[in-house]
Design an enzyme around this catalytic site. Sequence first.
Site, mmCIF file in Angstrom:
data_model
loop_
_atom_site.group_PDB
_atom_site.id
_atom_site.type_symbol
_atom_site.label_atom_id
_atom_site.label_comp_id
_atom_site.label_asym_id
_atom_site.label_seq_id
_atom_site.Cartn_x
_atom_site.Cartn_y
_atom_site.Cartn_z
ATOM 1 N N TYR A 1 -31.908 -0.057 -42.341
ATOM 2 C CA TYR A 1 -30.994 -1.095 -41.856
ATOM 3 C C TYR A 1 -29.717 -1.090 -42.684
ATOM 4 C CZ TYR A 1 -29.821 -5.750 -39.962
ATOM 5 O OH TYR A 1 -29.219 -6.807 -39.331
ATOM 6 N N ALA B 1 -28.600 -15.697 -37.982
ATOM 7 C CA ALA B 1 -29.154 -16.596 -36.968
ATOM 8 C C ALA B 1 -30.659 -16.392 -36.889
ATOM 9 C CB ALA B 1 -28.519 -16.332 -35.604
ATOM 10 N N SER C 1 -30.263 2.974 -22.626
ATOM 11 C CA SER C 1 -30.425 2.874 -24.080
ATOM 12 C C SER C 1 -29.191 3.391 -24.801
ATOM 13 C CB SER C 1 -31.642 3.684 -24.525
ATOM 14 O OG SER C 1 -31.718 3.733 -25.938
ATOM 15 N N VAL C 2 -28.816 2.715 -25.887
ATOM 16 C CA VAL C 2 -27.679 3.158 -26.697
ATOM 17 C C VAL C 2 -28.036 4.350 -27.567
ATOM 18 C CG1 VAL C 2 -26.693 0.832 -26.788
ATOM 19 C CG2 VAL C 2 -28.204 1.607 -28.644
ATOM 20 N N LEU D 1 -28.739 -13.222 -30.181
ATOM 21 C CA LEU D 1 -27.288 -13.249 -30.371
ATOM 22 C C LEU D 1 -26.548 -12.658 -29.177
ATOM 23 C CD1 LEU D 1 -27.228 -12.203 -34.114
ATOM 24 C CD2 LEU D 1 -26.233 -14.317 -33.230
ATOM 25 N N LYS E 1 -26.032 -0.372 -41.056
ATOM 26 C CA LYS E 1 -25.027 -1.423 -40.997
ATOM 27 C C LYS E 1 -23.805 -1.092 -41.859
ATOM 28 C CE LYS E 1 -27.063 -4.115 -38.069
ATOM 29 N NZ LYS E 1 -26.549 -4.151 -36.679
#
Length: 302
Positions: free
Chosen positions: A166, A198, A74-75, A20, A170
């Site tokens: 997750y 996706a 890296s985030v 993505l 999110k």
Amino acid sequence: MTEKRFDGRVAVITGAGRGLGRAYAELLASKGAKVVVNDNGAALAGTGSDAGPAREVVQAIKAAGGEAVACTESVTTREGGQAIVDAAMDSFGRIDVLIHNAGNSLFAPLGEISYEDFRNSLDIHLLGGFHVVQPAFRHMLKANYGRIVLTGSIGGLYTMPNTVQYAVSKSGLIGLSNAVSIEGAEHNIRSNIILPGAVTRMGEGIDTTGFPPMGPEMVAPVVGWLAHEDCDVSGELYISVAGRVARAYFAESEGIYLPDWTIDAVAENIDAIRKGGPQWILPQQTGFADHLARSFEMTKKG
């Protein structure tokens, strides 16, 4: 209809080396944006690093006539998030768009997931969002302009088995986006969440043989709109999956008022509490105050 373009704009996209994120980077670059392609090339579980994916996307953008630079920070740390934003400022002198797409994927039951795996996911998805949003937001405040798109998930609304890390990550991003939307409103800074569906490497282990066409390029135009200067919505959530685009939102039932509640009274009225009356769909920008005002109004009627 005039083509929506990003000439003169600078976009930072995390997790842009594949899937993505790559689709977003290539689309915005094809519309004139200068792009910081951020990806540390980690494995699906979030471990390791590889500079190759980010560099490959930059090469593809340049080969198509666009402008881009690679950033492999890296985030997962404050320092990394700052360095990603600094890459935009150092290379292009500004940051107009931030798309936080970086993530990892693993499956583990709630009772068995290790703390390390749980925290690793939060560090990439949720804390990673904060690590890049805060420094980008500071620049956007000074410029009196910004567009932020965070990557949520239907898994953050409805969840699936074996994905607690997750789901928490999110759903937490919804609060971050709301905070940006509220505090950035008077500075022409808008923030929204994309809930994408996706087929990418993130779906490894899921049987997708019966799925309809749902490549990353089908999601990219929705993100492109949310990142565009003409985007006139903020604090909202947009679904994009297999060609379907929709808005997701939270609602409240009408509820009922009693001056004194008991456990038995709650039990007796639970159906009316859950389903009674019209649904309140409150706009994010004024939802907190509207919620209190409507709730207090019921005390007068009672």
